[in-house]
Design a protein around this motif. Structure first.
Motif, PDB file in Angstrom:
ATOM      1  N   MET A   1       0.807  -1.215   0.000  1.00 60.50           N
ATOM      2  CA  MET A   1       0.000   0.000   0.000  1.00 60.50           C
ATOM      3  C   MET A   1       0.842   1.267   0.000  1.00 60.50           C
ATOM      4  SD  MET A   1      -3.227  -0.716  -0.064  1.00 60.50           S
ATOM      5  CE  MET A   1      -3.977   0.776   0.537  1.00 60.50           C
ATOM      6  N   GLU A   2       2.181   1.123  -0.027  1.00 58.15           N
ATOM      7  CA  GLU A   2       3.060   2.284   0.080  1.00 58.15           C
ATOM      8  C   GLU A   2       2.855   3.252  -1.079  1.00 58.15           C
ATOM      9  OE1 GLU A   2       3.961  -0.805   0.196  1.00 58.15           O
ATOM     10  OE2 GLU A   2       4.690  -1.186   2.240  1.00 58.15           O
ATOM     11  N   GLU A   3       2.575   2.688  -2.263  1.00 60.97           N
ATOM     12  CA  GLU A   3       2.478   3.557  -3.430  1.00 60.97           C
ATOM     13  C   GLU A   3       1.216   4.412  -3.404  1.00 60.97           C
ATOM     14  OE1 GLU A   3       0.577  -0.392  -4.363  1.00 60.97           O
ATOM     15  OE2 GLU A   3       2.429   0.337  -3.422  1.00 60.97           O
ATOM     16  N   GLN A   4       0.204   4.017  -2.612  1.00 58.58           N
ATOM     17  CA  GLN A   4      -1.028   4.795  -2.563  1.00 58.58           C
ATOM     18  C   GLN A   4      -0.903   5.998  -1.645  1.00 58.58           C
ATOM     19  OE1 GLN A   4      -4.671   2.690  -2.130  1.00 58.58           O
ATOM     20  NE2 GLN A   4      -4.031   0.966  -3.415  1.00 58.58           N
ATOM     21  N   GLY A   5       0.076   5.986  -0.736  1.00 56.45           N
ATOM     22  CA  GLY A   5       0.313   7.136   0.141  1.00 56.45           C
ATOM     23  C   GLY A   5      -0.794   7.306   1.174  1.00 56.45           C
ATOM     24  N   GLY A   6      -0.506   8.099   2.195  1.00 59.10           N
ATOM     25  CA  GLY A   6      -1.498   8.368   3.236  1.00 59.10           C
ATOM     26  C   GLY A   6      -1.609   7.231   4.228  1.00 59.10           C
ATOM     27  N   THR A   7      -2.315   7.505   5.329  1.00 58.74           N
ATOM     28  CA  THR A   7      -2.498   6.501   6.380  1.00 58.74           C
ATOM     29  C   THR A   7      -3.750   5.682   6.105  1.00 58.74           C
ATOM     30  OG1 THR A   7      -1.469   8.026   7.946  1.00 58.74           O
ATOM     31  CG2 THR A   7      -2.723   6.186   8.870  1.00 58.74           C
ATOM     32  N   GLN A   8      -3.664   4.388   6.306  1.00 56.14           N
ATOM     33  CA  GLN A   8      -4.795   3.501   6.092  1.00 56.14           C
ATOM     34  C   GLN A   8      -5.301   3.017   7.459  1.00 56.14           C
ATOM     35  OE1 GLN A   8      -6.113   2.933   3.020  1.00 56.14           O
ATOM     36  NE2 GLN A   8      -4.574   4.391   2.252  1.00 56.14           N
ATOM     37  N   TYR A   9      -6.632   3.007   7.625  1.00 54.14           N
ATOM     38  CA  TYR A   9      -7.245   2.591   8.887  1.00 54.14           C
ATOM     39  C   TYR A   9      -7.980   1.286   8.635  1.00 54.14           C
ATOM     40  CZ  TYR A   9      -6.151   7.393  10.099  1.00 54.14           C
ATOM     41  OH  TYR A   9      -5.491   8.576  10.331  1.00 54.14           O
ATOM     42  N   ALA A  10      -7.503   0.223   9.256  1.00 51.08           N
ATOM     43  CA  ALA A  10      -7.968  -1.126   8.950  1.00 51.08           C
ATOM     44  C   ALA A  10      -9.002  -1.609   9.953  1.00 51.08           C
ATOM     45  CB  ALA A  10      -6.787  -2.089   8.924  1.00 51.08           C
ATOM     46  N   PHE A  11      -9.930  -2.440   9.459  1.00 52.26           N
ATOM     47  CA  PHE A  11     -10.840  -3.167  10.337  1.00 52.26           C
ATOM     48  C   PHE A  11     -11.088  -4.540   9.727  1.00 52.26           C
ATOM     49  CE2 PHE A  11     -13.445  -0.710   7.439  1.00 52.26           C
ATOM     50  CZ  PHE A  11     -14.434  -1.584   7.024  1.00 52.26           C
ATOM     51  N   ARG A  12     -11.399  -5.492  10.602  1.00 56.05           N
ATOM     52  CA  ARG A  12     -11.515  -6.896  10.185  1.00 56.05           C
ATOM     53  C   ARG A  12     -12.948  -7.369  10.390  1.00 56.05           C
ATOM     54  NH1 ARG A  12      -7.766 -10.940  13.388  1.00 56.05           N
ATOM     55  NH2 ARG A  12      -9.019 -10.050  15.088  1.00 56.05           N
ATOM     56  N   MET A  13     -13.431  -8.146   9.410  1.00 58.42           N
ATOM     57  CA  MET A  13     -14.724  -8.803   9.508  1.00 58.42           C
ATOM     58  C   MET A  13     -14.443 -10.284   9.768  1.00 58.42           C
ATOM     59  SD  MET A  13     -16.389  -6.824   6.223  1.00 58.42           S
ATOM     60  CE  MET A  13     -17.999  -7.577   6.357  1.00 58.42           C
ATOM     61  N   ARG A  14     -14.702 -10.691  11.015  1.00 55.85           N
ATOM     62  CA  ARG A  14     -14.321 -12.040  11.460  1.00 55.85           C
ATOM     63  C   ARG A  14     -15.577 -12.891  11.632  1.00 55.85           C
ATOM     64  NH1 ARG A  14     -14.180 -13.789  16.555  1.00 55.85           N
ATOM     65  NH2 ARG A  14     -14.293 -11.618  17.309  1.00 55.85           N
ATOM     66  N   TYR A  15     -15.543 -14.131  11.077  1.00 54.24           N
ATOM     67  CA  TYR A  15     -16.690 -15.026  11.184  1.00 54.24           C
ATOM     68  C   TYR A  15     -16.744 -15.631  12.579  1.00 54.24           C
ATOM     69  CZ  TYR A  15     -17.159 -14.634   6.144  1.00 54.24           C
ATOM     70  OH  TYR A  15     -17.333 -14.154   4.879  1.00 54.24           O
ATOM     71  N   THR A  16     -17.909 -15.571  13.185  1.00 54.04           N
ATOM     72  CA  THR A  16     -18.068 -16.125  14.532  1.00 54.04           C
ATOM     73  C   THR A  16     -18.643 -17.536  14.507  1.00 54.04           C
ATOM     74  OG1 THR A  16     -20.266 -15.081  14.681  1.00 54.04           O
ATOM     75  CG2 THR A  16     -18.399 -13.822  15.551  1.00 54.04           C
ATOM     76  N   ASN A  17     -19.185 -17.946  13.391  1.00 55.11           N
ATOM     77  CA  ASN A  17     -19.681 -19.313  13.255  1.00 55.11           C
ATOM     78  C   ASN A  17     -18.483 -20.223  12.968  1.00 55.11           C
ATOM     79  OD1 ASN A  17     -20.685 -21.751  11.815  1.00 55.11           O
ATOM     80  ND2 ASN A  17     -22.680 -20.760  12.122  1.00 55.11           N
ATOM     81  N   SER A  18     -18.250 -21.175  13.842  1.00 54.66           N
ATOM     82  CA  SER A  18     -17.051 -22.014  13.721  1.00 54.66           C
ATOM     83  C   SER A  18     -17.043 -22.805  12.417  1.00 54.66           C
ATOM     84  CB  SER A  18     -16.959 -22.973  14.911  1.00 54.66           C
ATOM     85  OG  SER A  18     -18.141 -23.771  14.993  1.00 54.66           O
ATOM     86  N   PHE A  19     -18.218 -23.267  11.958  1.00 58.54           N
ATOM     87  CA  PHE A  19     -18.270 -24.040  10.726  1.00 58.54           C
ATOM     88  C   PHE A  19     -17.842 -23.176   9.534  1.00 58.54           C
ATOM     89  CE2 PHE A  19     -20.657 -25.368   6.947  1.00 58.54           C
ATOM     90  CZ  PHE A  19     -20.190 -26.668   6.812  1.00 58.54           C
ATOM     91  N   VAL A  20     -18.348 -21.931   9.487  1.00 55.86           N
ATOM     92  CA  VAL A  20     -17.994 -21.029   8.393  1.00 55.86           C
ATOM     93  C   VAL A  20     -16.550 -20.579   8.528  1.00 55.86           C
ATOM     94  CG1 VAL A  20     -18.543 -18.836   7.277  1.00 55.86           C
ATOM     95  CG2 VAL A  20     -20.389 -20.275   8.179  1.00 55.86           C
ATOM     96  N   ALA A  21     -16.126 -20.317   9.785  1.00 54.83           N
ATOM     97  CA  ALA A  21     -14.773 -19.806  10.010  1.00 54.83           C
ATOM     98  C   ALA A  21     -13.707 -20.796   9.548  1.00 54.83           C
ATOM     99  CB  ALA A  21     -14.586 -19.476  11.489  1.00 54.83           C
ATOM    100  N   GLU A  22     -14.009 -22.122   9.593  1.00 57.60           N
ATOM    101  CA  GLU A  22     -13.036 -23.114   9.149  1.00 57.60           C
ATOM    102  C   GLU A  22     -12.822 -23.043   7.637  1.00 57.60           C
ATOM    103  OE1 GLU A  22     -14.451 -26.835  10.468  1.00 57.60           O
ATOM    104  OE2 GLU A  22     -13.982 -26.504  12.589  1.00 57.60           O
TER     105      GLU A  22
END
Length: 273
Positions: free
Chosen positions: A83-104
């Protein structure tokens, strides 16, 4: 989770006016290709479906994520590669699956916002977008509805009680008015009875008033005479005071003359010696 949906269905849902967009804006998403490069895409959240387009101007989404059994959280220390070439600060967030079957079977999804405020808005909106969150909101609304309904019933009971109380007061006022009317009729009867007495006493009262007026005139004359006498007495006092002052001055002059003669006699005696 990513799903495959027929293109015409996907377009129809993404443009549906019955379900307005909750949030929209540009985010960076890592591609599913071998290079895993970051691509800037335009995202639109409608209900529990997160659509993403190549650009804002495009009408056909290139993918959609179903927001179910997910926990969305901020990644403050995440440093995306490439992402260095895009410049500026990036603010990240994660979408995490809570269903164990889907998460696998499905990996977490990381998205990058260009501003901290945008990152916070997306996290809040996505956490509230699932049907579980919507059901929780629905339960809350239902609970508030029952509370409001109970409050309305209570207000209606209070209104009925107040209405009954007001009716009691109205009845009391009507009874009081009736009693006052009876008392007024009785007083009018007494007034009629007294009218004759008034007619009889008017002549006597007139004679008494005339006699009193005569007494007043006599007293006025006596007061005038008394004032005249007092004025004369005051004039006499002033005249007497003036005479007394003259007499005092004359006596003072005689005393001075006697003293002078005595002094001359004493001086004459001293010369003879």
């Amino acid at each position: 989770m990513p799903v495959k949906i027929a293109e015409e269905v996907l377009i129809a849902i993404s443009k549906s006016k019955s379900q307005p967009a909750i949030l929209s804006g540009y985010l960076s998403k890592q591609s599913d290709s071998f290079t895993k490069s970051w691509k800037r895409r335009y995202f639109v959240l409608r209900g529990n479906m997160l659509f993403y387009f190549e650009k804002k101007e495009n009408n056909i989404p290139i993918g959609v994520l179903i927001i179910e059994d997910m926990a969305v959280e901020k990644l403050p220390d995440f440093k995306p590669d490439g992402m260095e070439e895009q410049g500026g600060t990036q603010y990240a967030f994660r979408m995490r699956y809570t269903n164990s079957f889907v998460a696998e079977k499905m990996s977490d999804i990381v998205l990058l916002a260009e501003k901290q405020s945008e990152c916070n808005d997306w996290i809040e909106a996505l956490n509230n977008a699932s049907t579980h969150a919507l059901r929780a909101q629905l339960r809350e609304y239902i609970s508030k509805h029952y509370e409001m309904r109970n409050e309305l019933k209570r207000a209606q009971r209070e209104s009925r009680d107040k209405t009954a109380e007001m009716q009691t007061k109205v009845d009391q006022m009507i009874a009081s008015e009736k009693k006052a009317k009876e008392e007024a009729d009785s007083l009018r009867e007494k007034v009629r009875d007294l009218s004759h007495v008034r007619d009889v006493t008017e002549k006597t009262c007139g004679e008494m008033v005339a006699a009193k007026n005569a007494q007043i005139e006599t007293l006025k004359q006596e007061i005038i005479e008394e004032r005249t006498w007092k004025q004369k007495f005051q004039d006499q006092l002033v005249e007497s005071a003036e005479r007394l002052r003259v007499a005092q001055l004359e006596a003072e002059g005689q005393r001075k003359e006697v003293a002078r003669l005595r002094q001359e006699k004493r001086d004459a005696k001293k010369k003879k010696k």
